[in-house]
Design an enzyme around this catalytic site. Sequence first.
Site, short mmCIF file in Angstrom:
data_model
loop_
_atom_site.label_atom_id
_atom_site.label_comp_id
_atom_site.label_asym_id
_atom_site.label_seq_id
_atom_site.Cartn_x
_atom_site.Cartn_y
_atom_site.Cartn_z
N LYS A 46 4.56 50.77 20.43
CA LYS A 46 4.33 50.37 21.83
C LYS A 46 2.94 50.83 22.29
O LYS A 46 2.22 50.10 22.97
CB LYS A 46 5.41 50.96 22.74
CG LYS A 46 6.78 50.35 22.48
CD LYS A 46 7.84 51.06 23.29
CE LYS A 46 9.21 50.53 22.94
NZ LYS A 46 10.28 51.41 23.40
N LEU A 56 14.67 55.80 16.58
CA LEU A 56 14.20 54.55 17.19
C LEU A 56 14.43 54.70 18.69
O LEU A 56 15.42 55.32 19.10
CB LEU A 56 15.01 53.35 16.66
CG LEU A 56 14.83 52.99 15.18
CD1 LEU A 56 15.76 51.85 14.79
CD2 LEU A 56 13.38 52.62 14.88
N ASP A 57 13.55 54.12 19.49
CA ASP A 57 13.73 54.20 20.94
C ASP A 57 15.04 53.50 21.33
O ASP A 57 15.55 52.66 20.60
CB ASP A 57 12.58 53.48 21.66
CG ASP A 57 11.25 54.16 21.42
OD1 ASP A 57 11.24 55.36 21.07
OD2 ASP A 57 10.22 53.48 21.59
N ARG A 58 15.52 53.82 22.51
CA ARG A 58 16.76 53.24 22.99
C ARG A 58 16.72 51.71 22.98
O ARG A 58 17.70 51.04 22.65
CB ARG A 58 17.02 53.74 24.42
CG ARG A 58 18.47 53.66 24.84
CD ARG A 58 18.68 54.56 26.02
NE ARG A 58 18.31 53.88 27.24
CZ ARG A 58 19.18 53.33 28.06
NH1 ARG A 58 20.47 53.40 27.82
NH2 ARG A 58 18.77 52.73 29.14
#
Length: 235
Positions: free
Chosen positions: A188, A101-103
């Site tokens: 995104k 998962l992205d930060r």
Amino acid sequence: MRLVRLIANLGYGSQKDVRGMIRDGRITALDGRKLAPDTHVPHDQLLFDGAPLDPPAGIVLMFNKPVDYTCSTQDPGRIVYDLLPERFRRRSPIVAPVGRLDRDTTGLLLLTDDGALLHRITSPRSRIAKIYEATLARPLTGDEAAVFAAGTLVLRSEKTPLAPATLKAIGERRARLTIVEGRYHQVKRMFAAVGNHVETLHRAALGGLTLGDLPSGKWRYVTAEEIARVFLMDL
Ligand code: URA
């Protein structure tokens, strides 16, 4: 497996450290008896400081990832391992995140030391549903669901269209999106492709496995029955 190696692989320390622990009587049989470092003793017949050992290889954890933590073993900033028991990072095989998962993405992250299971979940062929809740910078137009469901959307700098994805509006600027792939920054980039921008992103489920009431930043073991839920189709 020899006692020293068994304990070292669980992340309690290097083989040298573990020899010291055995010598000091920190690792014992169930009746408190001291043991020789090179004996073979079943995992469930051992105590560390009087308590049962961590589970043997084959663990799966569910973690509710907060923002500002990276899914990596090494990063100058905060990493998900900072919120897990220190020993998990030192186990061999390591307890690794199942996908990333992205930060700035929150929510359901599985971690496991079972390489075959990790592959089964992350393989592009597995087509496991990943369910995200996104808060958007601009209101939904109403066209997004059809665009995402068509299976023809090609993201910038890619050649192959995305597999069909399901969008459900859950607010003026909030959507639940189910995708079956795991391309780089996929959610995104999908919203960017329809002229919007993701402000917050939360993964709520993986297949039929949901976070439930696990608080942000907390983890727990996942049962075999729960793992089976990850592979449920037709949700
Ligand atoms: N899609 C994204 O854009 N980011 C994530 O972290 C997961 C899916």
